[in-house]
Design a protein around this motif. Structure first.
Motif, PDB file in Angstrom:
ATOM      1  N   SER A   1       0.831  -1.199   0.000  1.00 30.73           N
ATOM      2  CA  SER A   1       0.000   0.000   0.000  1.00 30.73           C
ATOM      3  C   SER A   1       0.868   1.253   0.000  1.00 30.73           C
ATOM      4  O   SER A   1       2.030   1.227   0.419  1.00 30.73           O
TER       5      SER A   1
ATOM      6  N   GLU B   1       0.478  -4.728   3.576  1.00 34.66           N
ATOM      7  CA  GLU B   1      -0.776  -3.991   3.608  1.00 34.66           C
ATOM      8  C   GLU B   1      -0.784  -2.832   4.604  1.00 34.66           C
ATOM      9  O   GLU B   1      -1.430  -1.819   4.389  1.00 34.66           O
TER      10      GLU B   1
ATOM     11  N   GLN C   1      -6.561   5.482   7.777  1.00 36.47           N
ATOM     12  CA  GLN C   1      -7.784   4.819   7.361  1.00 36.47           C
ATOM     13  C   GLN C   1      -8.334   5.423   6.073  1.00 36.47           C
ATOM     14  O   GLN C   1      -8.880   4.720   5.219  1.00 36.47           O
TER      15      GLN C   1
ATOM     16  N   THR D   1      -6.425   3.859   3.304  1.00 38.13           N
ATOM     17  CA  THR D   1      -6.887   2.476   3.129  1.00 38.13           C
ATOM     18  C   THR D   1      -8.224   2.430   2.394  1.00 38.13           C
ATOM     19  O   THR D   1      -8.422   1.621   1.473  1.00 38.13           O
TER      20      THR D   1
ATOM     21  N   ARG E   1      -7.841   3.272  -1.258  1.00 45.05           N
ATOM     22  CA  ARG E   1      -7.215   2.127  -1.943  1.00 45.05           C
ATOM     23  C   ARG E   1      -8.230   1.047  -2.272  1.00 45.05           C
ATOM     24  O   ARG E   1      -8.235   0.478  -3.368  1.00 45.05           O
ATOM     25  N   ASP E   2      -9.128   0.777  -1.332  1.00 42.27           N
ATOM     26  CA  ASP E   2     -10.062  -0.341  -1.464  1.00 42.27           C
ATOM     27  C   ASP E   2     -11.395   0.050  -2.085  1.00 42.27           C
ATOM     28  O   ASP E   2     -12.314  -0.776  -2.149  1.00 42.27           O
TER      29      ASP E   2
END
Length: 857
Positions: A443, A570, A582, A585, A588-589
């Protein structure tokens, strides 16, 4: 060019034609064209109001419904496909004698008619079946065509030859039935159709004796004043101004089409004879007299078109993308045809012949109206790349044992003053204990680059030599700064390899950081060189971040378990606060709504009423942050070069006012991203080099520096620049230039693409626009250690909301939902062999099913 917009005001076009054009007012009445119009007995007839209203509602002239939803208020009546002649053609028409004017009008009409036939052969598509999921080729359109000659200048109309082709939403099918138009096909073919129109118009103008010269994807009549063309382009300037306010890139987009419509003013009632006379008088000031225009037609008439080369066109199409569409091929062919004397039909036939070339490989269609292709050359190149990758991965000439790696990890931890966690240790063990090609994905902010310090120490402990490489110079500098690994740009290595210098001959390990940006063609060259030089390659990066500009998708493909596989890290470590980690994250997702909500709660999401206001807010916040945090770093980012330039200028003005930049302000035309910009340079300016130049200057695209001296010469500019690696170089601007200008720009703001691989010990400030997808947003909002601020133009979100439902006034909730939708789009690239494998698997399944069916019989 061709623009497309849905017809929302059905009466508009007929109202323009209500007054008799030839008596001096209004616009000429329209005519019906297309096979569908021929079936209805309308082809070539003047449009009357009754037939027009019936067809717009979905009925035949006699009142029979042609489509299921005929007469419904919520149905789309038609699409306005507007074909516009290049400005030089309109200017010549306005300046020409009555006899030549009629010939130009006839030439334009020929181009329009040929374009309509092309659209019926290639574009006309309808849907059928349950939920209209089946796409079907149709026979022909019903088109209401209106020919206009003026634009909508606010003060006085200007010459602009254009034709509105209203494609009625009732299409004649090949089985004799009628169906609704599949509008996606029209949009997909827009660029190719516009190119076909220009090809035929250029052909017709050459038949009249005019010479053609290149003007981007279009053409210009040789000898016609470009200043006159610019002076008579007020409507284009007006549209561009409104597009800029809304932050919309192109008027050809759906949002841009709406901007064109809402800024379209009613045409004034003007006496045409008076208007034409005024044009002639004004254009004579640019030397465009009747006699001069006549002289332009004295060149020898074209007799034989220049030949096109299929291999050149295929090479051009696959230079940037491994896969091209039928539309891509027709567009490229038609553009080249317009410059070499080929007609539209010749261009179309050549494109169809090119598809039959033995080098062309057909792939599965993306959908019913997008056929995809690649070439044998691309497939061969990708297969060789994969074979070399697998060969290296299975070789173990540079493999280290776990004890050697653990010792290197301990030494790296002492140097860094922190301990790697188990995830990071597993990654470095995998990287150094595996074969001669390994992939570590992680990441943004997970510490992939920092891990390479352990690789460097391990190499030094074993007496081995390690080097680094990145696509961007800034990323290469970052790799060197964080790990001490001597690093270069990938372009410089590829250049040396192509020069037969074998730069990996004395290198044991090459670390390629930010490997997701690697084109497959460059990786193929590096892998082959590593193979012959006995060098191990470590690829680090993430396929969820930005992809390569040219021929992308290679990291994603090689990381698949059945190809090579990859180790992943990750856990994000770059950001100091948990909420900020967060956010990264979530971006990214693909959980963009949650990420944007968190940014909003932490005062990092900023809305403004226009694009200019968004820029102003960004600059104010950046300036306040730097003033209040003099020991912190910051980064200003934008997706598009025009926005980067505007932000850089604003920041530069602050540096000038505060005495950090001098007052020389020497103007210079510069070539940046294949576009021409004008910059002003002074002592103290931060600049970026925009082209690789290894022999004389030893700089790469992305090298940064500070101007220490500048001098205006008679026809040149002398620069003395201290590069960030502490070298001082002097050069003439002309020695580092192409036809567009010098390869230099201000470096106060950067593109998102060039920022990948950068870590900022402070805040980042990003100007958002609608072309930013998940990867762009993820990269832009993950460079910081403290806060990432995003600046959004409400007007752009409003326009995007309205394209879904024009009757609703967008709310803030709708704007935020639209932003979330845009920032979770995923437009990653694929290799051609992926598509070919899918096609072969599908053919195998179909063959087995057929075999089973035959056995059952």
């Amino acid at each position: 060019m061709m623009s497309i917009s849905p017809v929302n005001n059905v009466a508009y076009y007929m109202n323009l034609a209500k007054e008799d054009y030839y008596s001096g007012h209004g616009e000429p009445k329209g005519s019906w064209f297309g096979i569908g119009a021929r079936i209805l007995g309308l082809h070539g007839k003047t449009i009357d109001d009754k037939d027009y209203q019936q067809l717009m509602a979905g009925f035949s002239p006699s009142g029979e419904p042609l489509v299921q939803n005929a007469g419904k208020d919520n149905r789309r009546a038609a699409w306005d496909c507007t074909l516009s002649a290049p400005k030089s053609v309109s200017i010549v028409w306005a300046s020409a004698s009555p006899q030549l004017k009629k010939k130009i009008e006839a030439a334009k009409s020929q181009a329009v008619h040929k374009t309509i036939r092309f659209m019926e052969r290639q574009v006309a598509t309808t849907r059928r079946g349950k939920n209209s999921l089946k796409h079907e080729k149709a026979s022909g359109f019903v088109i209401a065509a209106f020919s206009h000659c003026t634009n909508r200048n606010e003060n006085l109309p200007e010459p602009q030859l254009h034709d509105h082709l209203l494609i009625i939403n009732s299409l004649f099918r090949e089985d004799g039935t009628w169906g609704a138009v599949e509008s996606n096909s029209i949009y997909r073919w827009k660029m190719a159709t516009g190119a076909i129109y220009r090809a035929e118009l250029a052909f017709q103008m050459q038949k009249l004796g005019f010479e053609i010269e290149l003007d981007g994807d279009s053409f210009h009549l040789k000898g016609v004043s470009k200043k006159a063309c610019d002076a008579y382009s007020s409507r284009a300037k007006e549209i561009n101004k409104e597009l800029k306010k809304a932050g919309i890139k192109s008027s050809s987009s759906k949002e841009g089409a709406r901007i064109k419509t809402i800024t379209r003013k009613a045409k004034k009632t003007v006496d045409k004879d008076t208007l034409f006379q005024k044009w002639k008088i004004e254009l004579e000031k640019y030397g465009l007299t009747e006699s001069f225009i006549d002289s332009l037609t004295l060149s020898e008439k074209i007799t034989q078109p220049q030949e096109l080369d299929q291999s050149v066109i295929l090479s051009e199409l696959t230079e940037r993308k491994a896969i091209f569409t039928k539309q891509d091929l027709f567009k490229e062919t038609a553009i080249r045809a317009s410059h070499c004397g080929m007609s539209a039909i010749q261009a179309e036939e050549f494109a169809l012949l090119t598809l039959e070339n033995e080098e062309v490989i057909s792939l599965n269609s993306e959908n019913g109206f997008v056929q995809q292709f690649t070439t044998e050359d691309v497939i061969t190149s990708e297969r060789l790349m994969v074979q070399d990758a697998q060969f290296l991965a299975q070789s173990h000439t540079k493999t280290m044992n776990k004890q050697q790696v653990n010792e290197a990890i301990s030494l790296a931890e002492k140097q860094l003053h922190f301990s790697f966690d188990e995830e990071q240790k597993a990654a470095i063990q995998y990287t150094l204990c595996s074969g001669d090609l390994s992939i570590t994905q992680g990441s943004a902010g997970a510490g992939k680059t920092t891990l390479m310090l352990a690789a460097k120490i391990a190499c030094e402990q074993q007496g081995r030599r390690i080097q680094g490489a990145c696509i961007a110079k800034k990323a290469a500098d970052n790799l060197m700064q964080e790990t001490g690994i001597q690093s270069h740009t990938v372009a410089s290595l590829v250049h040396a390899i192509n020069d037969n210098k074998h730069p990996l001959k004395n290198v044991d390990i090459l670390v390629v950081d930010e490997a997701g940006l690697l084109p497959s063609t460059d990786l193929q060259i590096l892998l082959f060189e590593a193979k012959v030089s006995n060098c191990k390659i470590i690829l680090t990066g993430e396929d969820k971040q930005l992809d390569a500009i040219n021929r992308g998708g290679v990291l994603r493909y090689l990381s698949r378990p059945e190809i090579l596989g990859a180790q992943r890290i990750e856990t994000i470590r770059r950001q100091r606060q948990d909420w900020a980690k967060q956010v990264v994250t979530d971006l990214r997702d693909g959980h963009s709504a949650r990420a944007l909500h968190s940014l909003k709660e932490n005062n990092c999401l900023h809305w403004s009423e226009s694009n200019d206001k968004a820029k102003e807010a960004l600059i104010q916040d950046w300036h306040r942050y730097q003033y209040e945090n003099p020991n912190k770093k910051s980064l200003v980012l934008a997706q598009q070069w025009k926005d980067v330039k505007a932000l850089s200028e604003a920041i530069r003005n602050i540096h000038i006012a505060e005495g950090r930049v001098g007052a020389e302000h020497i103007p210079l035309k510069c070539s940046v991203a294949e576009k021409s910009f004008e910059y002003k340079y002074s002592v103290g300016d931060r600049v970026k080099f925009c082209r690789n130049e290894y022999r004389s200057l030893r700089v790469s695209n992305g090298t940064l520096g500070t101007i220490k001296g500048i001098q205006q010469l008679e026809n040149d500019v002398q620069f003395t620049i201290e590069v960030d690696d502490k070298r001082t170089i002097s050069f003439l601007a002309s020695s580092y230039s192409d036809e567009l200008g010098a390869h230099l720009c201000h470096a106060y703001a950067l593109t998102i693409f060039s920022s990948q691989g950068t870590t900022i010990n402070g805040n980042t400030f990003t100007l958002y626009n609608g072309s930013m997808n998940r990867a762009n947003t993820y990269v832009a909002l993950s460079r910081h250690k403290d806060e990432s601020h995003l600046y959004i133009n409400s007007a752009e979100m409003n326009e995007r909301c309205r394209t879904k439902d024009i009757s609703v006034e967008p709310t803030q909730e709708m704007r935020e939902a639209q932003l979330a939708e845009l920032t979770r789009r995923d437009n990653y690239h694929s290799l051609a062999i992926e598509h070919l494998t899918k096609k072969e698997a599908q053919q195998e399944r179909e063959s087995q099913q057929l075999h089973v069916a035959e056995l059952e019989i």
